[in-house]
Design a protein around this motif. Structure first.
Motif, PDB file in Angstrom:
ATOM      1  N   LEU A  52      52.924 -38.300 -43.552  1.00  7.73           N
ATOM      2  CA  LEU A  52      53.272 -38.193 -44.961  1.00  7.73           C
ATOM      3  C   LEU A  52      52.110 -38.094 -45.781  1.00  7.73           C
ATOM      4  O   LEU A  52      51.200 -38.897 -45.590  1.00  7.73           O
ATOM      5  CB  LEU A  52      54.433 -39.299 -45.342  1.00  7.73           C
ATOM      6  CG  LEU A  52      55.678 -39.177 -44.481  1.00  7.73           C
ATOM      7  CD1 LEU A  52      56.397 -40.351 -44.722  1.00  7.73           C
ATOM      8  CD2 LEU A  52      56.282 -37.860 -44.335  1.00  7.73           C
ATOM      9  N   ASP A  53      52.125 -37.409 -46.913  1.00  4.77           N
ATOM     10  CA  ASP A  53      50.913 -37.313 -47.767  1.00  4.77           C
ATOM     11  C   ASP A  53      51.338 -37.224 -49.355  1.00  4.77           C
ATOM     12  O   ASP A  53      52.734 -36.588 -49.321  1.00  4.77           O
ATOM     13  CB  ASP A  53      49.869 -36.411 -47.144  1.00  4.77           C
ATOM     14  CG  ASP A  53      48.418 -36.915 -47.879  1.00  4.77           C
ATOM     15  OD1 ASP A  53      48.207 -37.813 -48.600  1.00  4.77           O
ATOM     16  OD2 ASP A  53      47.615 -36.293 -47.322  1.00  4.77           O
ATOM     17  N   ALA A  54      50.745 -37.238 -50.248  1.00  3.22           N
ATOM     18  CA  ALA A  54      50.936 -36.669 -51.769  1.00  3.22           C
ATOM     19  C   ALA A  54      49.410 -36.689 -52.147  1.00  3.22           C
ATOM     20  O   ALA A  54      48.494 -37.112 -51.838  1.00  3.22           O
ATOM     21  CB  ALA A  54      51.766 -37.663 -52.413  1.00  3.22           C
ATOM     22  N   PRO A  55      49.336 -36.057 -53.182  1.00  3.57           N
ATOM     23  CA  PRO A  55      48.107 -35.913 -53.954  1.00  3.57           C
ATOM     24  C   PRO A  55      47.486 -37.327 -54.536  1.00  3.57           C
ATOM     25  O   PRO A  55      48.469 -38.307 -54.683  1.00  3.57           O
ATOM     26  CB  PRO A  55      48.225 -35.072 -55.180  1.00  3.57           C
ATOM     27  CG  PRO A  55      49.396 -34.288 -54.758  1.00  3.57           C
ATOM     28  CD  PRO A  55      50.331 -35.062 -53.991  1.00  3.57           C
ATOM     29  N   LEU A  56      46.324 -37.613 -54.445  1.00  5.02           N
ATOM     30  CA  LEU A  56      45.644 -38.938 -54.749  1.00  5.02           C
ATOM     31  C   LEU A  56      46.345 -39.492 -56.109  1.00  5.02           C
ATOM     32  O   LEU A  56      46.620 -40.604 -56.444  1.00  5.02           O
ATOM     33  CB  LEU A  56      44.124 -38.676 -54.686  1.00  5.02           C
ATOM     34  CG  LEU A  56      43.640 -40.077 -55.071  1.00  5.02           C
ATOM     35  CD1 LEU A  56      43.873 -41.287 -54.314  1.00  5.02           C
ATOM     36  CD2 LEU A  56      42.091 -39.883 -55.185  1.00  5.02           C
TER      37      LEU A  56
END
Length: 192
Positions: A98-102
Motif C-alpha cells: 500500500l502506498d500514497a504520494p508523500l
C-alpha cells in the motif's frame, strides 16, 4: 492463510491490516508496533531508533528474524511491516503493498501525530532514507522494488472506505489450487 501488508509510513497499512485480520479471523502481527515498543523501551523516538539501527544492525535483525520465523512456522497470520512481503517471501499466500504520494502521507501522519505537515514530511523522508539504506545494507533488499507483491495499491486514489473492500475481494477470490504466480523471493540475504 498467511497474508502480508507492507508500505511506507502513512500509506494506510496499519488500518487496512487491522481490518483484514478482523475480516478473515487472522492474528495481526505488526512489526511497527514491535519496533515502536523497542524504541520506547530504550528511550528513543521512532526516527531516532531508525537512525540508531543504522549503527546497531542487530536491532533490525532481531525484529526481522522474529517476523521471518513467524511466517515460516505459523498459519492464520497477517504480518504487517515495511518488509513483511520480503520476510514472509515464499511462505505468504498473498503480499500487498500500500502506498500514497508523500504529500498525502505527510498530511495523514501530521493529523495522527499532532504535528505540522512540514514536520511530518521531513521526519518521514528522513525515516524512509534511513530504512532504505539499512534494508539494502543488511539484506540486499531494494524497498522500491515492488515486483514481489501480488498487488500494489495507491490508497490516495480510493481511500479508506474502498481499499479494504478491494483487498478483501482479492483475498476471497484467491484460489491456491489455481495459483501459477507464487514464486520465491530471490537475491536476498537473510542473515540474522
Amino acid at each position: 492463510m498467511l497474508l502480508t501488508v507492507s508500505g511506507p509510513p502513512g500509506s494506510g497499512k496499519s488500518t487496512n491490516a487491522e481490518l483484514l485480520a478482523e475480516r478473515f479471523d487472522l492474528e495481526h502481527i505488526s512489526g511497527g508496533d514491535i519496533f515502536r515498543q523497542l524504541a520506547d523501551e530504550r528511550g528513543h523516538t521512532t526516527v531516532e531508533f531508525n537512525e540508531l539501527a543504522e549503527e546497531e544492525e542487530q536491532i533490525d535483525k532481531d525484529l526481522d528474524r522474529r517476523l521471518r520465523t513467524i511466517a515460516a512456522s505459523r498459519d492464520d497470520v497477517l504480518l504487517e511491516s515495511r518488509l513483511a512481503g520480503w520476510l514472509a517471501a515464499e511462505h505468504a499466500d498473498l503480499r500487498f503493498w500500500l502506498d500514497a504520494p508523500l504529500s498525502v502521507r505527510a498530511e495523514r501522519i501530521a493529523d495522527r501525530e499532532d504535528k505540522t505537515v512540514a514536520e511530518a514530511r521531513a521526519t518521514t523522508e528522513r525515516r524512509e532514507r534511513s530504512e532504505a539504506k539499512r534494508y539494502a545494507d543488511l539484506y540486499d533488499i531494494d524497498i522500491h522494488d515492488l515486483s514481489i507483491y501480488d498487488a500494489a495499491i495507491n490508497t490516495a486514489r480510493w481511500g479508506e472506505a474502498v481499499v479494504p473492500d478491494m483487498l478483501t475481494a482479492a483475498i476471497e477470490r484467491y484460489d491456491p489450487e489455481q495459483d501459477e504466480g507464487k514464486e520465491p523471493v530471490e537475491g536476498v540475504r537473510y542473515e540474522f
